[in-house]
Design a protein around this motif. Structure first.
Motif, PDB file in Angstrom:
ATOM      1  N   ASN A  12     -11.691 -35.088  30.029  1.00  0.00           N
ATOM      2  CA  ASN A  12     -11.933 -36.223  29.147  1.00  0.00           C
ATOM      3  C   ASN A  12     -12.593 -35.718  27.866  1.00  0.00           C
ATOM      4  O   ASN A  12     -13.597 -35.017  27.933  1.00  0.00           O
ATOM      5  CB  ASN A  12     -12.856 -37.249  29.810  1.00  0.00           C
ATOM      6  CG  ASN A  12     -12.235 -37.830  31.050  1.00  0.00           C
ATOM      7  OD1 ASN A  12     -11.076 -38.209  31.043  1.00  0.00           O
ATOM      8  ND2 ASN A  12     -13.003 -37.896  32.126  1.00  0.00           N
TER       9      ASN A  12
ATOM     10  N   GLU B 263     -19.595 -46.686  16.978  1.00  0.00           N
ATOM     11  CA  GLU B 263     -20.405 -47.872  17.264  1.00  0.00           C
ATOM     12  C   GLU B 263     -21.834 -47.668  16.780  1.00  0.00           C
ATOM     13  O   GLU B 263     -22.307 -46.538  16.675  1.00  0.00           O
ATOM     14  CB  GLU B 263     -20.481 -48.126  18.761  1.00  0.00           C
ATOM     15  CG  GLU B 263     -19.258 -48.743  19.366  1.00  0.00           C
ATOM     16  CD  GLU B 263     -19.515 -49.134  20.803  1.00  0.00           C
ATOM     17  OE1 GLU B 263     -19.383 -50.338  21.100  1.00  0.00           O
ATOM     18  OE2 GLU B 263     -19.858 -48.258  21.607  1.00  0.00           O
TER      19      GLU B 263
ATOM     20  N   LEU C  66     -10.570 -42.703  17.334  1.00  0.00           N
ATOM     21  CA  LEU C  66     -12.024 -42.646  17.455  1.00  0.00           C
ATOM     22  C   LEU C  66     -12.635 -43.981  17.044  1.00  0.00           C
ATOM     23  O   LEU C  66     -12.223 -44.574  16.042  1.00  0.00           O
ATOM     24  CB  LEU C  66     -12.579 -41.531  16.554  1.00  0.00           C
ATOM     25  CG  LEU C  66     -14.072 -41.309  16.706  1.00  0.00           C
ATOM     26  CD1 LEU C  66     -14.362 -39.839  16.864  1.00  0.00           C
ATOM     27  CD2 LEU C  66     -14.832 -41.895  15.557  1.00  0.00           C
ATOM     28  N   VAL C  67     -13.592 -44.433  17.838  1.00  0.00           N
ATOM     29  CA  VAL C  67     -14.361 -45.641  17.521  1.00  0.00           C
ATOM     30  C   VAL C  67     -15.814 -45.239  17.337  1.00  0.00           C
ATOM     31  O   VAL C  67     -16.393 -44.539  18.189  1.00  0.00           O
ATOM     32  CB  VAL C  67     -14.239 -46.698  18.659  1.00  0.00           C
ATOM     33  CG1 VAL C  67     -15.122 -47.895  18.372  1.00  0.00           C
ATOM     34  CG2 VAL C  67     -12.781 -47.122  18.844  1.00  0.00           C
TER      35      VAL C  67
ATOM     36  N   SER D 213     -22.997 -44.087  18.552  1.00  0.00           N
ATOM     37  CA  SER D 213     -22.112 -43.721  19.654  1.00  0.00           C
ATOM     38  C   SER D 213     -20.700 -43.510  19.126  1.00  0.00           C
ATOM     39  O   SER D 213     -20.226 -44.271  18.276  1.00  0.00           O
ATOM     40  CB  SER D 213     -22.131 -44.833  20.703  1.00  0.00           C
ATOM     41  OG  SER D 213     -21.364 -44.494  21.817  1.00  0.00           O
ATOM     42  N   LEU D 214     -20.039 -42.455  19.648  1.00  0.00           N
ATOM     43  CA  LEU D 214     -18.664 -42.150  19.263  1.00  0.00           C
ATOM     44  C   LEU D 214     -17.795 -42.114  20.505  1.00  0.00           C
ATOM     45  O   LEU D 214     -18.166 -41.506  21.505  1.00  0.00           O
ATOM     46  CB  LEU D 214     -18.605 -40.790  18.552  1.00  0.00           C
ATOM     47  CG  LEU D 214     -19.418 -40.654  17.276  1.00  0.00           C
ATOM     48  CD1 LEU D 214     -19.480 -39.197  16.836  1.00  0.00           C
ATOM     49  CD2 LEU D 214     -18.830 -41.528  16.176  1.00  0.00           C
ATOM     50  N   HIS D 215     -16.641 -42.757  20.450  1.00  0.00           N
ATOM     51  CA  HIS D 215     -15.703 -42.805  21.565  1.00  0.00           C
ATOM     52  C   HIS D 215     -14.379 -42.209  21.092  1.00  0.00           C
ATOM     53  O   HIS D 215     -13.839 -42.634  20.066  1.00  0.00           O
ATOM     54  CB  HIS D 215     -15.488 -44.245  22.032  1.00  0.00           C
ATOM     55  CG  HIS D 215     -16.769 -44.958  22.310  1.00  0.00           C
ATOM     56  ND1 HIS D 215     -17.458 -44.812  23.493  1.00  0.00           N
ATOM     57  CD2 HIS D 215     -17.497 -45.802  21.545  1.00  0.00           C
ATOM     58  CE1 HIS D 215     -18.551 -45.551  23.454  1.00  0.00           C
ATOM     59  NE2 HIS D 215     -18.599 -46.160  22.279  1.00  0.00           N
ATOM     60  N   LEU D 216     -13.852 -41.241  21.857  1.00  0.00           N
ATOM     61  CA  LEU D 216     -12.684 -40.488  21.417  1.00  0.00           C
ATOM     62  C   LEU D 216     -11.588 -40.479  22.474  1.00  0.00           C
ATOM     63  O   LEU D 216     -11.857 -40.319  23.666  1.00  0.00           O
ATOM     64  CB  LEU D 216     -13.103 -39.037  21.122  1.00  0.00           C
ATOM     65  CG  LEU D 216     -12.002 -38.050  20.749  1.00  0.00           C
ATOM     66  CD1 LEU D 216     -11.353 -38.428  19.422  1.00  0.00           C
ATOM     67  CD2 LEU D 216     -12.581 -36.640  20.688  1.00  0.00           C
ATOM     68  N   SER D 217     -10.355 -40.629  22.011  1.00  0.00           N
ATOM     69  CA  SER D 217      -9.185 -40.447  22.867  1.00  0.00           C
ATOM     70  C   SER D 217      -8.226 -39.514  22.145  1.00  0.00           C
ATOM     71  O   SER D 217      -8.018 -39.639  20.934  1.00  0.00           O
ATOM     72  CB  SER D 217      -8.510 -41.791  23.139  1.00  0.00           C
ATOM     73  OG  SER D 217      -7.391 -41.604  23.988  1.00  0.00           O
TER      74      SER D 217
ATOM     75  N   THR E  13     -19.064 -34.352  19.494  1.00  0.00           N
ATOM     76  CA  THR E  13     -20.494 -34.278  19.221  1.00  0.00           C
ATOM     77  C   THR E  13     -20.695 -33.820  17.784  1.00  0.00           C
ATOM     78  O   THR E  13     -19.878 -33.085  17.238  1.00  0.00           O
ATOM     79  CB  THR E  13     -21.223 -33.310  20.174  1.00  0.00           C
ATOM     80  OG1 THR E  13     -20.638 -32.008  20.045  1.00  0.00           O
ATOM     81  CG2 THR E  13     -21.105 -33.764  21.618  1.00  0.00           C
TER      82      THR E  13
ATOM     83  N   SER F 217     -14.691 -35.608  24.280  1.00  0.00           N
ATOM     84  CA  SER F 217     -15.818 -36.232  23.595  1.00  0.00           C
ATOM     85  C   SER F 217     -16.031 -35.466  22.298  1.00  0.00           C
ATOM     86  O   SER F 217     -15.548 -34.346  22.136  1.00  0.00           O
ATOM     87  CB  SER F 217     -17.082 -36.205  24.461  1.00  0.00           C
ATOM     88  OG  SER F 217     -17.484 -34.877  24.704  1.00  0.00           O
TER      89      SER F 217
END
Length: 119
Positions: free
Chosen positions: A76, A115, A112-113, A96-100, A80, A78
């Motif tokens: 998964n 928040e 990437l989102v 916060s960073l969310h990655l796919s 940084t 991520s």
């Protein structure tokens, strides 16, 4: 609250040709822990860094080597950030960073989102 969303897509073949044409490019874009991966994975990691810039809204204060894409034991992804890049992102209220990531058919994509709370 979502502060920003970024997406980027990279043609893996074109990216591979760029790396071959400019041998120093990989070292400028990636840290040691990111290198040594297949070119499709590198293309996806580059797309992730570009998606972060888009989610943040500008590249001011961001450095390629301070933005690192990692994978956990289950692969998964991520992302940084450290140093001045972390400061620049925090100044925008991002916590916060969310990655796919995905790559298939000669293309690599990152979504990437970001928040947080607007300052």
């Amino acid at each position: 609250m979502i502060i920003g969303v970024g997406v980027d897509i990279v043609d893996v073949g074109r990216f591979e040709r760029s790396l071959a044409r400019t041998p120093s490019l990989a070292a400028r874009l990636f840290v040691d822990s990111e290198l040594g991966r297949p070119v499709a994975s590198l293309a996806a990691r580059f797309a992730a860094k570009e998606a972060l810039v888009k989610a943040v809204g500008e590249a001011t204060g961001l450095s390629w080597h301070e933005i690192v894409v990692e994978s956990d034991l289950h692969r998964n992804p991520s992302i940084t950030v450290s140093g001045g890049s972390a400061d620049a992102i925090a100044a925008r209220g991002i916590t916060s960073l969310h990655l796919s990531l995905s790559h298939d058919g000669g293309m690599a994509c990152a979504f990437l989102v970001a928040e947080g709370e607007r300052p």
